[in-house]
Design an enzyme around this catalytic site. Structure first.
Site: not given
Ligand SMILES: NC(=O)c1ccc[n+]([C@@H]2O[C@H](COP(=O)([O-])OP(=O)(O)OC[C@H]3O[C@@H](n4cnc5c(N)ncnc54)[C@H](OP(=O)(O)O)[C@@H]3O)[C@@H](O)[C@H]2O)c1
Length: 260
Positions: A22, A68, A158, A162, A193, A203
């Site tokens: 995202i 981080d 989690y 949030k 993602t 889930y």
């Molecule tokens: N995907 C879903 O279904 C979903 C649903 C609801 C909410 N969300 C929220 O949306 C956000 C993005 O999710 P996503 O699905 O895109 O996740 P993702 O595919 O796992 O990507 C996570 C991103 O966050 C970075 N990251 C993780 N831990 C970090 C830290 N400690 N410091 C800095 N960067 C960090 C990662 O960096 P690296 O590449 O360096 O590891 C990567 O860029 C999150 O907050 C997640 O909780 C996601």
């Protein structure tokens, strides 16, 4: 340029967790609409640098900074680097986050600290450091989740990390509003993602887990019967970061395909 819109021309944005998923889609969308973008990431330098090269090839100013969010000093460095590179800061999109599933009896204090340190504390200090550079018209968009308001087995850590974000934007809106800065959150639904690929199966109800093939589960997911695409979620961030949302603050916008 997204649909010929350029709401961020001359503006600068920081996107935490911008290397993948995202956050990467948010960086692409803001850059496509004219923003200079600083991308924070935790460890995946290759993905971050590849995205920067892609954005620069499209004509955007972009930089990647390993930072981080578990360490507020690193987030401060990311924000100061953006200000040094671009001479200003207009938007913080806080996207970094990590998942967690486990039953109550298995949760350890270390699990609690790890999840809340990244998902909750990390976002608060990103706001604090960004707010030091934002001026009137500044925009902050944090990341919650639909999970904050839904009951799922084993998802307590989690989901509560949030849910705190939704209260955080509500309460910070008063302080920041006095300076003409808005703060809101996006609550994404299930989005295709790396995170979803790794955790979506969790889930399912424990008694069903493994019995419903994931394509079938996804095809019955929410009113729109599919997972979201990262760029569909990014459109919500871009809205909240733009002047189109000038009179919106303290709120959480659900972008979830009707996952009630
Ligand atoms: N995907 C879903 O279904 C979903 C649903 C609801 C909410 N969300 C929220 O949306 C956000 C993005 O999710 P996503 O699905 O895109 O996740 P993702 O595919 O796992 O990507 C996570 C991103 O966050 C970075 N990251 C993780 N831990 C970090 C830290 N400690 N410091 C800095 N960067 C960090 C990662 O960096 P690296 O590449 O360096 O590891 C990567 O860029 C999150 O907050 C997640 O909780 C996601």
């Amino acid at each position: 340029m997204a649909a010929g819109i350029s709401r961020f021309e001359g503006k600068a944005a920081v996107v935490t967790g911008g290397s993948r998923g995202i956050g990467a889609a948010v960086a692409r969308r803001l850059a496509a609409e004219g923003a200079a973008v600083a991308i924070g990431y935790r460890g995946n330098q290759e993905a971050a640098e590849k995205l920067v090269a892609e954005l620069r090839a499209e004509g955007a100013r972009a930089v990647a900074v390993r930072s981080d969010v578990a360490d507020p000093e690193q987030t401060k460095d990311l924000i100061e680097r953006a200000v040094a590179e671009f001479g200003r800061l207009d938007v913080l999109a806080s996207c970094a986050g990590i998942e967690h599933f486990d039953a109550l009896e298995n949760i350890t204090p270390a699990d609690f600290d790890r999840i809340f340190t990244v998902n909750t504390r990390g976002q608060l200090f990103a706001v604090q450091h960004a707010a030091a550079h934002l001026s009137e018209g500044g925009r902050i968009v944090l990341t919650s989740s639909v999970s904050a308001s839904r009951a799922v087995f084993g998802h307590t850590l989690y989901a509560s990390s949030k849910a705190a974000i939704e209260s955080m934007v509500l309460n910070l809106s008063a302080e920041l509003g006095a300076r003409g800065i808005t703060i809101n959150a996006i609550a994404p639904g299930g989005t295709a993602t790396d995170m979803a690929a790794e955790h979506a199966a969790s889930y399912q109800h424990p008694e069903l887990k493994g019995t419903v093939p994931m394509p079938q589960w996804e095809a019955t997911h929410g009113a729109l019967r599919r997972l979201g695409r990262p760029e569909e979620i990014a459109a919500g961030y871009a809205f909240l970061a733009s002047d189109d949302a000038a009179y919106m603050t303290g709120r959480t916008l659900q972008v979830d395909g009707g996952y009630f």
